[in-house]
Structure formats: structure tokens, C-alpha cells
Design a protein around this motif. Structure first.
Motif, PDB file in Angstrom:
ATOM      1  N   ALA A   1      -0.290  12.259 -14.926  1.00  0.00           N
ATOM      2  CA  ALA A   1      -1.411  11.377 -15.279  1.00  0.00           C
ATOM      3  C   ALA A   1      -2.694  11.871 -14.617  1.00  0.00           C
ATOM      4  O   ALA A   1      -2.656  12.574 -13.602  1.00  0.00           O
ATOM      5  CB  ALA A   1      -1.102   9.967 -14.806  1.00  0.00           C
ATOM      6  N   SER A   2      -3.821  11.497 -15.217  1.00  0.00           N
ATOM      7  CA  SER A   2      -5.112  11.877 -14.627  1.00  0.00           C
ATOM      8  C   SER A   2      -5.317  11.066 -13.345  1.00  0.00           C
ATOM      9  O   SER A   2      -4.699  10.013 -13.175  1.00  0.00           O
ATOM     10  CB  SER A   2      -6.233  11.577 -15.616  1.00  0.00           C
ATOM     11  N   PRO A   3      -6.199  11.540 -12.438  1.00  0.00           N
ATOM     12  CA  PRO A   3      -6.416  10.791 -11.194  1.00  0.00           C
ATOM     13  C   PRO A   3      -6.835   9.340 -11.450  1.00  0.00           C
ATOM     14  O   PRO A   3      -6.412   8.434 -10.728  1.00  0.00           O
ATOM     15  CB  PRO A   3      -7.539  11.572 -10.501  1.00  0.00           C
ATOM     16  N   GLU A   4      -7.651   9.119 -12.481  1.00  0.00           N
ATOM     17  CA  GLU A   4      -8.103   7.747 -12.787  1.00  0.00           C
ATOM     18  C   GLU A   4      -6.924   6.883 -13.210  1.00  0.00           C
ATOM     19  O   GLU A   4      -6.765   5.745 -12.752  1.00  0.00           O
ATOM     20  CB  GLU A   4      -9.159   7.761 -13.911  1.00  0.00           C
ATOM     21  N   ASP A   5      -6.094   7.448 -14.098  1.00  0.00           N
ATOM     22  CA  ASP A   5      -4.928   6.682 -14.572  1.00  0.00           C
ATOM     23  C   ASP A   5      -3.969   6.397 -13.424  1.00  0.00           C
ATOM     24  O   ASP A   5      -3.363   5.327 -13.354  1.00  0.00           O
ATOM     25  CB  ASP A   5      -4.190   7.466 -15.670  1.00  0.00           C
ATOM     26  N   ARG A   6      -3.851   7.376 -12.536  1.00  0.00           N
ATOM     27  CA  ARG A   6      -2.943   7.200 -11.397  1.00  0.00           C
ATOM     28  C   ARG A   6      -3.448   6.088 -10.471  1.00  0.00           C
ATOM     29  O   ARG A   6      -2.665   5.253 -10.008  1.00  0.00           O
ATOM     30  CB  ARG A   6      -2.839   8.531 -10.633  1.00  0.00           C
ATOM     31  N   LEU A   7      -4.756   6.075 -10.242  1.00  0.00           N
ATOM     32  CA  LEU A   7      -5.334   5.015  -9.400  1.00  0.00           C
ATOM     33  C   LEU A   7      -5.112   3.642 -10.029  1.00  0.00           C
ATOM     34  O   LEU A   7      -4.774   2.677  -9.350  1.00  0.00           O
ATOM     35  CB  LEU A   7      -6.832   5.253  -9.225  1.00  0.00           C
ATOM     36  N   LEU A   8      -5.299   3.589 -11.340  1.00  0.00           N
ATOM     37  CA  LEU A   8      -5.120   2.326 -12.066  1.00  0.00           C
ATOM     38  C   LEU A   8      -3.664   1.866 -11.978  1.00  0.00           C
ATOM     39  O   LEU A   8      -3.386   0.687 -11.734  1.00  0.00           O
ATOM     40  CB  LEU A   8      -5.518   2.535 -13.529  1.00  0.00           C
ATOM     41  N   ALA A   9      -2.778   2.835 -12.149  1.00  0.00           N
ATOM     42  CA  ALA A   9      -1.344   2.510 -12.083  1.00  0.00           C
ATOM     43  C   ALA A   9      -0.974   2.034 -10.679  1.00  0.00           C
ATOM     44  O   ALA A   9      -0.217   1.065 -10.517  1.00  0.00           O
ATOM     45  CB  ALA A   9      -0.522   3.743 -12.460  1.00  0.00           C
ATOM     46  N   GLN A  10      -1.529   2.697  -9.662  1.00  0.00           N
ATOM     47  CA  GLN A  10      -1.245   2.285  -8.275  1.00  0.00           C
ATOM     48  C   GLN A  10      -1.761   0.876  -8.014  1.00  0.00           C
ATOM     49  O   GLN A  10      -1.121   0.086  -7.323  1.00  0.00           O
ATOM     50  CB  GLN A  10      -1.881   3.273  -7.293  1.00  0.00           C
TER      51      GLN A  10
ATOM     52  N   GLN B   1       0.849  -1.201   0.000  1.00  0.00           N
ATOM     53  CA  GLN B   1       0.000   0.000   0.000  1.00  0.00           C
ATOM     54  C   GLN B   1       0.886   1.253   0.000  1.00  0.00           C
ATOM     55  O   GLN B   1       0.657   2.189  -0.764  1.00  0.00           O
ATOM     56  CB  GLN B   1      -0.875  -0.026   1.270  1.00  0.00           C
ATOM     57  N   GLU B   2       1.883   1.206   0.872  1.00  0.00           N
ATOM     58  CA  GLU B   2       2.829   2.321   0.973  1.00  0.00           C
ATOM     59  C   GLU B   2       3.618   2.446  -0.332  1.00  0.00           C
ATOM     60  O   GLU B   2       3.834   3.541  -0.838  1.00  0.00           O
ATOM     61  CB  GLU B   2       3.773   2.055   2.144  1.00  0.00           C
ATOM     62  N   LEU B   3       3.990   1.307  -0.866  1.00  0.00           N
ATOM     63  CA  LEU B   3       4.779   1.292  -2.100  1.00  0.00           C
ATOM     64  C   LEU B   3       4.038   2.007  -3.237  1.00  0.00           C
ATOM     65  O   LEU B   3       4.612   2.840  -3.941  1.00  0.00           O
ATOM     66  CB  LEU B   3       5.064  -0.164  -2.485  1.00  0.00           C
ATOM     67  N   ALA B   4       2.762   1.688  -3.382  1.00  0.00           N
ATOM     68  CA  ALA B   4       1.984   2.272  -4.479  1.00  0.00           C
ATOM     69  C   ALA B   4       1.892   3.788  -4.364  1.00  0.00           C
ATOM     70  O   ALA B   4       1.835   4.496  -5.371  1.00  0.00           O
ATOM     71  CB  ALA B   4       0.596   1.658  -4.503  1.00  0.00           C
ATOM     72  N   SER B   5       1.919   4.276  -3.125  1.00  0.00           N
ATOM     73  CA  SER B   5       1.806   5.723  -2.937  1.00  0.00           C
ATOM     74  C   SER B   5       3.056   6.462  -3.414  1.00  0.00           C
ATOM     75  O   SER B   5       3.042   7.684  -3.561  1.00  0.00           O
ATOM     76  CB  SER B   5       1.543   6.042  -1.469  1.00  0.00           C
ATOM     77  N   PHE B   6       4.138   5.723  -3.635  1.00  0.00           N
ATOM     78  CA  PHE B   6       5.376   6.358  -4.088  1.00  0.00           C
ATOM     79  C   PHE B   6       5.433   6.516  -5.606  1.00  0.00           C
ATOM     80  O   PHE B   6       6.404   7.053  -6.122  1.00  0.00           O
ATOM     81  CB  PHE B   6       6.595   5.554  -3.622  1.00  0.00           C
ATOM     82  N   LEU B   7       4.404   6.040  -6.272  1.00  0.00           N
ATOM     83  CA  LEU B   7       4.404   6.139  -7.732  1.00  0.00           C
ATOM     84  C   LEU B   7       4.346   7.609  -8.140  1.00  0.00           C
ATOM     85  O   LEU B   7       3.426   8.327  -7.746  1.00  0.00           O
ATOM     86  CB  LEU B   7       3.187   5.391  -8.277  1.00  0.00           C
TER      87      LEU B   7
ATOM     88  N   LYS C   1       0.372  -2.373  -6.759  1.00  0.00           N
ATOM     89  CA  LYS C   1       0.005  -3.187  -5.590  1.00  0.00           C
ATOM     90  C   LYS C   1      -0.093  -4.650  -5.969  1.00  0.00           C
ATOM     91  O   LYS C   1       0.365  -5.532  -5.229  1.00  0.00           O
ATOM     92  CB  LYS C   1      -1.364  -2.727  -5.050  1.00  0.00           C
ATOM     93  N   ARG C   2      -0.687  -4.907  -7.103  1.00  0.00           N
ATOM     94  CA  ARG C   2      -0.888  -6.305  -7.502  1.00  0.00           C
ATOM     95  C   ARG C   2       0.440  -6.980  -7.820  1.00  0.00           C
ATOM     96  O   ARG C   2       0.664  -8.124  -7.424  1.00  0.00           O
ATOM     97  CB  ARG C   2      -1.854  -6.372  -8.691  1.00  0.00           C
ATOM     98  N   VAL C   3       1.336  -6.253  -8.484  1.00  0.00           N
ATOM     99  CA  VAL C   3       2.666  -6.837  -8.750  1.00  0.00           C
ATOM    100  C   VAL C   3       3.371  -7.098  -7.421  1.00  0.00           C
ATOM    101  O   VAL C   3       3.964  -8.161  -7.216  1.00  0.00           O
ATOM    102  CB  VAL C   3       3.517  -5.911  -9.654  1.00  0.00           C
TER     103      VAL C   3
END
Lengths: 164, 202
Positions: free
Chosen positions: B129-138, B118-124, B142-144
Motif C-alpha cells: 500500500a502507499s504510505p497514505e493508505d498505510r497511515l489511513l489503515a493504521q 499504537q503498537e498494534l497498528a504498527s504491526f499492520l 487504532k480506532r477499532v
């Protein structure tokens, strides 16, 4: 690696492409097949995102001051404390559970009531005797150090005399 | 890399070449400057070791020891691979030593500080990027991260050597003392797990 009958790369061939061991046939197929190329691109983009985030995490971790930890505990003390705590949790309830019941004498309510009244009277006498002895042996600090002079001192002396 | 100089005590100056008494020539590299070594490789090494070991505190110690060991042993670097690859090999050895030494230390395992996905994804980085794209990327990050946690340490290490450290299969084999076929098998298994768990969204 030969493409599948569906016209796409097999899973194994696709994995070989991803790990950099693609055969010339796979490369040729990828150049023509949009679907297989999209799979490769999607995987790489996910891994790139992970690498970007983990590298940023790593840099921030190095920039941050070290976190406080319990390193000041002597090395052997922590496991020893844990073991003792676990033993206490297991042994104490078990000991309480297995302790043999104490024999209980039958209770006569009338005699208990009489004996308790007599006991209270005895205790009161004892306390009164102790009070008298204390009053005789202990001098009041007010009188001992002559803290009060004049009428108040006389009053205190009078009180003292009455107590005696 | 293209600059050469005189070896310290027993060297003979020879127009930019570093010669020692055995007659071997060694180019000056980033290994000769401990500050440059730390600056260039510390973050990447920490990234690799933290995810390989699954313990961020242990990783910091391993990285420090790796850089120190590399600097002290820089004479043994033959230049047959990149400095990054060489350092990765040292880090793996240091990590193995630490884990072997701490095998019976119960508390070390209890005290393990795993990397939080969770913490890791926040460092992206946002990167416009748009908020939607950023959420998708995060979500992808997380899944990786979660899939990597589910792999065996061996598979995870080899996967990271390939996809984070960008080493070739041959380099991984040489570093770990494995046949190329074995490395390929490990990578195939790790990839099957990663691709299988991430599914079509990947």
C-alpha cells in the motif's frame, strides 16, 4: 427486516446483516443498494485490518523471548511493600504535623556569648590534656617497628623527644 | 480428518477406524498432535484472549493452559464444531477461572499489561500500500482497538468471537451458554458502540 422510509436498511437490519442474521429482504436490498453495501464493506474492511494487525502482533509476541518481569518477588511481598510505603507517606507527615511544639527557653544573648567563650576555652583545655595523654601512651609506629634507621631515624627520635 | 487409526490400549483395528471398548468411533484429528495443535491455533488464540481480557501477559498463560487442557481432554471433543470453536470455548473458561481466582489480587490488576493500540497498528503488514493508505489503515486499526477497549468485557468477548474468531451467533450462544437472542443483543450493542464511535469514516 424492512428497509427504512429513506430507502435504506434500518440500523438494526444493517447490524443483523453484519452479524450474519440477514433476512432475505435485507439481502435483496443489499444486492441493489450501493450505499448500504458500502457501509457493510467499510465495516468489514476495518475489522479485517484490525484482525490482520492483531494476528501479526500475536505472532510476533509468541516469537519474542519472554519479557523480564518482577515475578521473582515473593507473592505477598509486593502488596505488603506497597502498603508500607503508602502508610509511611501518610503517617510520617501527619505525625510531624501534629507533634506538640517543644517549649523554648528565652535566650539571653550576652550570657550566651560569655558562656560559649568559656565553653570553648574549657574544650581547648580538655583537648590539650587528651593530646598529652595520647602522646604518652601511644608509641609512634615508626619507632615501634624501627622503620627508619640512620639520620632520619635519629631525626624522628629527636622529634619524639621534643614532643614529650 | 479423513484418516482413522487404532485406539491405544483397548482398541480393535478395523481398517482405519478407531474403536474403543464402548464401541465409539473417533477420527484422528489435529488434537492428537500437540505440536500441530500449538502451531495451528496458538497465535489465533492469543490474539483472541489478549484483546478479550485486555491483558497480554495473562493471555499467554491462558493460551498455554487452554492448549494443555485441550490436549489432555481431546477424547471429549465430539466433532460437533470446529477445533477452533472448541478451543475458544476452553479459552473462555480458563480465562474466567483465572480472573475469578485473581479477583482479590490487587497487584494482578496493577500489573496488568494492556495491549497498546499504537503498537498494534504498527504491526499492520505493508502489503504494497502507499504510505497514505498505510497511515489511513493504521488509523482505522487504532480506532477499532480503542473502541474495543471501551466495551464491557462481555461485549468485547462476544464481538471478537463473532468478528475475529468468525463464529456464528449460534456457536457463540452454545459456547457461552446464552440464548441466541441474548447474543444478538450483545452484538447489537457492541456494534452500535463501534459504529457510533468510528462514525462515517468506518
Amino acid at each position: 427486516m424492512m428497509p427504512e422510509k429513506t430507502g435504506h436498511l434500518t440500523e438494526e437490519a444493517l447490524q443483523d446483516v453484519l452479524i450474519g442474521l440477514a433476512t432475505p429482504e435485507s439481502e435483496m436490498h443489499l444486492a441493489e443498494c450501493l450505499e448500504c453495501r458500502a457501509q457493510v464493506d467499510r465495516f468489514r474492511s476495518s475489522i479485517d485490518l484490525f484482525n490482520e494487525a492483531s494476528l501479526a502482533w500475536s505472532k510476533s509476541r509468541l516469537a519474542a523471548p519472554p519479557r523480564p518481569s518482577f515475578r521473582f518477588w515473593p507473592a505477598g511481598l509486593v502488596p505488603a511493600t506497597l502498603v508500607l510505603a503508602v502508610l509511611a507517606l501518610i503517617v510520617v507527615p501527619a505525625w510531624k504535623h501534629h507533634r506538640p511544639p517543644q517549649p523554648v527557653a528565652p535566650v539571653d544573648s550576652a550570657s550566651t556569648q560569655n558562656s560559649s567563650e568559656a565553653q570553648i576555652a574549657e574544650d581547648n583545655q580538655l583537648l590539650a590534656a587528651v593530646n598529652v595523654v595520647l602522646n604518652e601512651s601511644e608509641q609512634s609506629p615508626v619507632n615501634e617497628y624501627h622503620l627508619l634507621k640512620g639520620p632520619l631515624s635519629d631525626q624522628a627520635a629527636g622529634t619524639e623527644a621534643r614532643n614529650r | 480428518m479423513g484418516i482413522f487409526s487404532v485406539e491405544r490400549a483397548h482398541a480393535i483395528s478395523c481398517i482405519g477406524l478407531e474403536l474403543n471398548l464402548s464401541g465409539r468411533v473417533r477420527p484422528i484429528s489435529e488434537l492428537d498432535d500437540i505440536d500441530a495443535l500449538v502451531r495451528t491455533h496458538r497465535a489465533r488464540l492469543l490474539q483472541f484472549v489478549a484483546y478479550s481480557a485486555g491483558d497480554s501477559d495473562l493471555a499467554q498463560t491462558v493460551v498455554q493452559d487452554t492448549l494443555l487442557r485441550a490436549f489432555n481432554g481431546r477424547e471429549s471433543f465430539r466433532g460437533e464444531c470446529s477445533v477452533k470453536t472448541w478451543l475458544t470455548g476452553i479459552a473462555i473458561n480458563v480465562l474466567r477461572d483465572k480472573q475469578r481466582a485473581g479477583k482479590v489480587k490487587f497487584w494482578k490488576r496493577v500489573n496488568k499489561t494492556a495491549v497498546d493500540v499504537q503498537e498494534l497498528a504498527s504491526f499492520l503488514p505493508a502489503g504494497g500500500a502507499s504510505p497514505e493508505d498505510r497511515l489511513l489503515a493504521q488509523e482505522k486499526v487504532k480506532r477499532v482497538g480503542r473502541v474495543l477497549e471501551s466495551l464491557s468485557q462481555n461485549q468485547r468477548t462476544i464481538f471478537l468471537m463473532k468478528f475475529s474468531q468468525e463464529m456464528s451467533v449460534a456457536e457463540i450462544g452454545e459456547t457461552l451458554g446464552m440464548q441466541i437472542a441474548t447474543v444478538r443483543t450483545h452484538l447489537h450493542r457492541a456494534l452500535a458502540a463501534v459504529r457510533g464511535q468510528l462514525g462515517a469514516d468506518l
